[in-house]
Structures are given as structure tokens and as C-alpha cells.
Motif scaffolding. Structure first.
Motif, PDB file in Angstrom:
ATOM      1  N   GLN A 103       0.831  -1.211   0.000  1.00 22.55           N
ATOM      2  CA  GLN A 103       0.000   0.000   0.000  1.00 22.55           C
ATOM      3  C   GLN A 103       0.866   1.261   0.000  1.00 22.55           C
ATOM      4  N   GLN A 104       1.963   1.232   0.778  1.00 28.31           N
ATOM      5  CA  GLN A 104       2.848   2.396   0.827  1.00 28.31           C
ATOM      6  C   GLN A 104       3.468   2.666  -0.543  1.00 28.31           C
ATOM      7  N   ALA A 105       3.880   1.591  -1.230  1.00 22.06           N
ATOM      8  CA  ALA A 105       4.483   1.763  -2.550  1.00 22.06           C
ATOM      9  C   ALA A 105       3.482   2.340  -3.546  1.00 22.06           C
ATOM     10  N   ARG A 106       2.243   1.791  -3.530  1.00 26.46           N
ATOM     11  CA  ARG A 106       1.221   2.300  -4.450  1.00 26.46           C
ATOM     12  C   ARG A 106       0.871   3.750  -4.154  1.00 26.46           C
ATOM     13  N   LEU A 107       0.747   4.084  -2.847  1.00 24.30           N
ATOM     14  CA  LEU A 107       0.416   5.456  -2.472  1.00 24.30           C
ATOM     15  C   LEU A 107       1.537   6.411  -2.863  1.00 24.30           C
ATOM     16  N   ALA A 108       2.797   5.948  -2.661  1.00 29.94           N
ATOM     17  CA  ALA A 108       3.921   6.812  -3.031  1.00 29.94           C
ATOM     18  C   ALA A 108       3.935   7.066  -4.533  1.00 29.94           C
ATOM     19  N   GLN A 109       3.628   6.023  -5.317  1.00 30.95           N
ATOM     20  CA  GLN A 109       3.605   6.203  -6.768  1.00 30.95           C
ATOM     21  C   GLN A 109       2.497   7.150  -7.189  1.00 30.95           C
ATOM     22  N   THR A 110       1.327   7.029  -6.550  1.00 27.53           N
ATOM     23  CA  THR A 110       0.199   7.911  -6.886  1.00 27.53           C
ATOM     24  C   THR A 110       0.508   9.352  -6.530  1.00 27.53           C
ATOM     25  N   LEU A 111       1.070   9.555  -5.314  1.00 33.72           N
ATOM     26  CA  LEU A 111       1.402  10.927  -4.896  1.00 33.72           C
ATOM     27  C   LEU A 111       2.482  11.529  -5.779  1.00 33.72           C
ATOM     28  N   LYS A 112       3.426  10.678  -6.184  1.00 32.42           N
ATOM     29  CA  LYS A 112       4.475  11.184  -7.081  1.00 32.42           C
ATOM     30  C   LYS A 112       3.877  11.661  -8.401  1.00 32.42           C
ATOM     31  N   GLY A 113       2.921  10.893  -8.954  1.00 30.13           N
ATOM     32  CA  GLY A 113       2.281  11.302 -10.196  1.00 30.13           C
ATOM     33  C   GLY A 113       1.512  12.597 -10.037  1.00 30.13           C
ATOM     34  N   ALA A 114       0.816  12.710  -8.885  1.00 29.62           N
ATOM     35  CA  ALA A 114       0.059  13.941  -8.646  1.00 29.62           C
ATOM     36  C   ALA A 114       0.984  15.129  -8.507  1.00 29.62           C
ATOM     37  N   TYR A 115       2.113  14.914  -7.866  1.00 29.39           N
ATOM     38  CA  TYR A 115       3.078  16.016  -7.703  1.00 29.39           C
ATOM     39  C   TYR A 115       3.630  16.463  -9.045  1.00 29.39           C
ATOM     40  N   GLN A 116       3.930  15.479  -9.911  1.00 27.67           N
ATOM     41  CA  GLN A 116       4.479  15.830 -11.222  1.00 27.67           C
ATOM     42  C   GLN A 116       3.460  16.594 -12.073  1.00 27.67           C
ATOM     43  N   ARG A 117       2.177  16.272 -11.894  1.00 27.12           N
ATOM     44  CA  ARG A 117       1.158  16.998 -12.659  1.00 27.12           C
ATOM     45  C   ARG A 117       0.892  18.383 -12.094  1.00 27.12           C
ATOM     46  N   GLY A 118       1.263  18.611 -10.830  1.00 19.85           N
ATOM     47  CA  GLY A 118       1.028  19.908 -10.199  1.00 19.85           C
ATOM     48  C   GLY A 118      -0.297  19.942  -9.486  1.00 19.85           C
ATOM     49  N   GLN A 119      -0.539  21.011  -8.687  1.00 19.78           N
ATOM     50  CA  GLN A 119      -1.741  21.119  -7.869  1.00 19.78           C
ATOM     51  C   GLN A 119      -2.911  21.756  -8.605  1.00 19.78           C
ATOM     52  N   GLY A 120      -2.699  22.370  -9.770  1.00 18.07           N
ATOM     53  CA  GLY A 120      -3.799  23.076 -10.465  1.00 18.07           C
ATOM     54  C   GLY A 120      -4.367  22.323 -11.618  1.00 18.07           C
ATOM     55  N   ASP A 121      -4.299  21.053 -11.626  1.00 19.69           N
ATOM     56  CA  ASP A 121      -4.758  20.257 -12.766  1.00 19.69           C
ATOM     57  C   ASP A 121      -6.219  20.508 -13.086  1.00 19.69           C
ATOM     58  N   ALA A 122      -7.070  20.479 -12.063  1.00 23.00           N
ATOM     59  CA  ALA A 122      -8.501  20.669 -12.317  1.00 23.00           C
ATOM     60  C   ALA A 122      -8.790  22.046 -12.914  1.00 23.00           C
ATOM     61  N   LEU A 123      -8.164  23.114 -12.378  1.00 19.65           N
ATOM     62  CA  LEU A 123      -8.398  24.474 -12.885  1.00 19.65           C
ATOM     63  C   LEU A 123      -7.879  24.613 -14.315  1.00 19.65           C
ATOM     64  N   ALA A 143     -11.431  13.326  -9.704  1.00 16.72           N
ATOM     65  CA  ALA A 143     -12.165  13.119  -8.444  1.00 16.72           C
ATOM     66  C   ALA A 143     -12.072  11.675  -7.989  1.00 16.72           C
ATOM     67  N   HIS A 144     -12.249  10.757  -8.984  1.00 17.20           N
ATOM     68  CA  HIS A 144     -12.129   9.334  -8.643  1.00 17.20           C
ATOM     69  C   HIS A 144     -10.732   9.004  -8.120  1.00 17.20           C
ATOM     70  N   LEU A 145      -9.713   9.582  -8.752  1.00 19.04           N
ATOM     71  CA  LEU A 145      -8.345   9.356  -8.320  1.00 19.04           C
ATOM     72  C   LEU A 145      -8.110   9.891  -6.911  1.00 19.04           C
ATOM     73  N   SER A 146      -8.689  11.040  -6.601  1.00 19.88           N
ATOM     74  CA  SER A 146      -8.545  11.630  -5.258  1.00 19.88           C
ATOM     75  C   SER A 146      -9.188  10.752  -4.202  1.00 19.88           C
ATOM     76  N   HIS A 147     -10.396  10.227  -4.529  1.00 17.20           N
ATOM     77  CA  HIS A 147     -11.074   9.324  -3.578  1.00 17.20           C
ATOM     78  C   HIS A 147     -10.263   8.044  -3.367  1.00 17.20           C
ATOM     79  N   ALA A 148      -9.672   7.521  -4.442  1.00 12.21           N
ATOM     80  CA  ALA A 148      -8.868   6.309  -4.323  1.00 12.21           C
ATOM     81  C   ALA A 148      -7.655   6.531  -3.431  1.00 12.21           C
ATOM     82  N   GLN A 149      -7.027   7.708  -3.601  1.00  6.92           N
ATOM     83  CA  GLN A 149      -5.877   8.031  -2.748  1.00  6.92           C
ATOM     84  C   GLN A 149      -6.291   8.118  -1.280  1.00  6.92           C
TER      85      GLN A 149
END
Length: 415
Positions: A103-123, A143-149
């Protein structure tokens, strides 16, 4: 010195006219001997009373020892079960740790992807002027990705808490078992020390009683010899020839008895050796159909034959005494139910198993009783441990079989 030989020579060497004075002197010796015999018999009765008190103390100690050994046996079973539980808890903890790492590895990979995309993706999706339908699909995906995280984070927290509980339970179980084992071993050592002290008292009294019994027997023989001598001296002048012949015959009989009796305290030898013990088997046959198919409950040396006279005379053996090492497992000869499990005077720790149809098997002089009244047993089950309880001088098992309360020869039922 042999009194009979001495008095025969004495009577032949004295003049006949000295018979009356000699009879008076021997009568005085006889009276003194009777007084000594009465005193010794009273001492013997007193020592028997003390031995009874020591036997009562020994009964309490041996019952406590039996209970302690049974509790240790039960504790060992609980320890094995707890060990299995501990292994299961450890396995669960290992599985949970592996799941947490995944779970830690999957969460780290997901957070890394979100970080690379930046915080303003939706806007950015809203303002970039792209196709509205595509923008809407992209927003739902985010939204689905955020709920999964968030769900992964909650699962990780739950797994970490569960892992902590498992580790605490395993530590607590290990500590509890170690404390119980240590306490039980300390109590058993204390009880064994108490038992040895009481056995020493009983042994000392038994030795003293045996010595007095031998002395009493010797005094009784001397009394009879003196009584016979007084009577012979009173008839010396008229029955000289007949008396000499009687003395010679009595001397020969005494010598024959001494030859037949053998040395005092001679070690008993076994009449047979048993090497087979009961094994587990399933049978729908009633107990009466098992004759000739059973095994004796313990391996060892058979020290007597069924029905043979016991030492001291007056009684015969109603069972078999099997000499064996202390602590050897005593096994049930067949299936049945325990109807007696207690200390009994003369038999020590005794257990009785009812096999149905009026048949019972009796196992006595045990160090410890593993089964209690009401327990069901199967062939080959360990129901007791060999000992010498009840004041038995030899370590071993006394075993009887009875039908309708009457003793039967156990060897008739064995292979």
C-alpha cells in the motif's frame, strides 16, 4: 549363639540332680524374656501409630504432587495451543506488514504522479478551452483518483493499527505463558521437597518397625526354646533318652528351616519381563470379546504371579506388580470411563477405569494421576505416571483387573 545346641550339650553334661536348680534359673530367664517381649511389642504398636500419622501426611503430599503434575501437563497443552496461536498471530503480522509495504508503494507512486502533474490540474482543465465533454470526463477521473488516494491512506492507517494490536497480543501471550510456567515449576519443586521429607520420615519408621519385627520374632523363638527347656528339665530324670531324641530332631528341623529360608533381605527377582504396552485401536466389540488381545499398561519387570502367596503369608496376589522407572507413562488397556481417581490408603494414587459389562481395570501406586472422574479414555491413552505412592518400597505399577468386583488374572487377557 544357637540356644538349642547349647542347651542340648548343657543337659548332657550336668548331673541329673542339678536339674531342679537349672529349671528354676531358666524359669527366671523366661520371665525376664517375656517382660522384654511385652515392652518391645508396645514399642512396636507405638511406632505403627506414628507410621500411620506419617502415611496420612504422605497422602496429602502425594495428592498435591499429583495435582501439580496434572496442572503442568495441562499447562503444557495450553502452551502448545498458545504457541500455535502465537505462530498464527506472527504470520498475520507478517502478512499485514507485507500488505502495508504494498500500500505504501502504491500510495507513493500515486502521490508522485500527482506532484508531477502539479496542484492546479482541475483548474487548468477548465481554463484551457478544451472540449467540454472531455473536460468533464477528465474532472470525474481526477475526483475518482482523489477518492482512491484517500481510501488507500485510510486502509494503510487501519493496517498499521491492526499490526500494532497483533504485536501487543503476541507479546502479552508470550509473557503470560512464561510467568505461568515459572510459577508452576517453582510450586512443583516445593512439593517434591516436601514429599521427599515425608518419605524419609516414613522410611525411617518402616526400617525401625522391620527391625523390631525381627527382634520380636527372635524373642518369641527364644521364649519358646526356654519354655521347652524348662519343661524338659522338669522331666529330665525320667525322660532323658526321649528328650535327647526330640532335641536332635528339633535341631535338624531348625537347620532345615534356616536352609530353606535363605539370607534375610534377599533381592527379589522378576518372574517375567513385559515389553509391550497398549496402543490406540478402534473396536466395536464389547470388552468381554477383547480377551487375549490386550497389552499390560506399562513395560517393566513382573515381580509376582497372580494368585501366588504374598510375603508374610495369609494373603495372595490379586493382581500384578510391574517394576518400572518413575515417571513412566501408564496407559489405558482399553476404552472406558474413569470412575475413581484419588489417593487410597495402601494403594497411593489410584485410578480405576470402567470398561462396561462389569469389567474394571485398576492402576495404583502412581506418582501422578492425569485423568479425573468422568473422563473418557481410549486404548493407549496416558492416564497416570509410575511412582511409589502409598508407601510402596519399589517404584512401579500395581495393576488389577476385576469382573463383578472379583479379581481375574490379567495375563489371561494379554497377547
Amino acid at each position: 549363639m544357637n540356644f538349642k545346641y547349647f542347651f542340648v550339650l548343657l543337659a548332657l553334661s550336668w548331673p541329673l540332680c542339678a536339674g531342679a536348680n537349672q529349671a528354676d534359673r531358666k524359669q527366671s530367664e523366661l520371665d525376664a524374656l517375656k517382660q522384654r517381649l511385652q515392652t518391645l511389642q508396645q514399642d512396636f504398636r507405638d511406632n505403627q501409630a506414628q507410621r500411620q500419622e506419617a502415611a496420612d501426611e504422605l497422602r496429602q503430599s502425594e495428592r498435591a504432587i499429583s495435582s501439580a503434575v496434572r496442572q503442568l501437563r495441562q499447562l503444557d497443552g495450553e502452551r502448545q495451543r498458545s504457541q500455535s496461536e502465537l505462530q498464527l498471530l506472527t504470520q498475520q503480522a507478517d502478512d499485514t506488514s507485507a500488505h502495508i509495504r504494498t500500500q505504501q508503494a502504491r500510495l507513493a507512486q500515486t502521490l508522485k504522479g500527482a506532484y508531477q502533474r502539479g496542484q492546479g490540474d482541475a483548474l487548468k482543465l477548465i481554463l484551457n478551452g478544451a472540449d467540454p465533454n472531455q473536460t468533464a470526463r477528465d474532472l470525474r477521473y481526477l475526483a475518482h483518483l482523489s477518492h482512491a488516494q484517500q481510501a488507500m491512506i485510510e486502509t494503510l492507517r487501519t493496517d498499521l493499527a491492526h499490526l500494532s494490536v497483533l504485536q501487543q497480543q503476541a507479546t502479552q501471550k508470550s509473557t503470560e505463558l512464561a510467568q505461568l510456567q515459572a510459577a508452576s515449576e517453582v510450586e512443583q519443586k516445593k512439593l517434591l521437597v516436601d514429599k521427599r521429607a515425608r518419605e524419609q520420615v516414613l522410611q525411617k519408621l518402616s526400617v525401625q518397625i522391620r527391625q523390631q519385627q525381627r527382634e520380636i520374632a527372635s524373642l518369641k523363638r527364644n521364649e519358646r526354646s526356654l519354655t521347652q527347656l524348662v519343661e524338659r528339665l522338669n522331666r529330665l530324670m525320667a525322660q532323658q533318652a526321649a528328650r535327647d531324641a526330640e532335641r536332635a530332631r528339633a535341631a535338624r528341623q531348625a537347620q532345615q528351616r534356616e536352609t530353606q529360608r535363605g539370607p534375610d533381605g534377599q533381592k527379589r527377582h522378576p518372574v517375567a519381563v513385559n515389553t509391550e504396552t497398549p496402543v490406540a485401536f478402534r473396536s466395536s466389540k464389547p470388552f468381554s470379546r477383547l480377551k487375549g488381545l490386550l497389552h499390560l499398561p506399562v513395560a517393566g519387570e513382573l515381580m509376582n504371579r497372580f494368585g501366588a502367596p504374598r510375603e508374610g503369608g495369609g494373603l495372595s496376589w490379586k493382581g500384578l506388580f510391574i517394576r518400572a522407572a518413575q515417571g513412566t507413562a501408564v496407559k489405558a488397556i482399553a476404552a472406558g470411563q474413569v470412575v475413581f481417581s484419588e489417593w487410597l490408603r495402601g494403594f497411593g494414587n489410584l485410578i480405576i477405569v470402567d470398561h462396561g459389562e462389569g469389567y474394571m481395570s485398576l492402576y495404583s501406586n502412581n506418582e501422578s494421576l492425569y485423568k479425573q472422574v468422568g473422563d473418557r479414555v481410549q486404548p493407549g491413552d496416558a492416564i497416570a505416571a509410575v511412582g511409589n505412592s502409598g508407601g510402596q518400597p519399589d517404584t512401579g505399577l500395581y495393576f488389577e483387573m476385576r469382573h463383578q468386583s472379583r479379581p481375574v488374572n490379567p495375563l489371561d487377557w494379554m497377547k
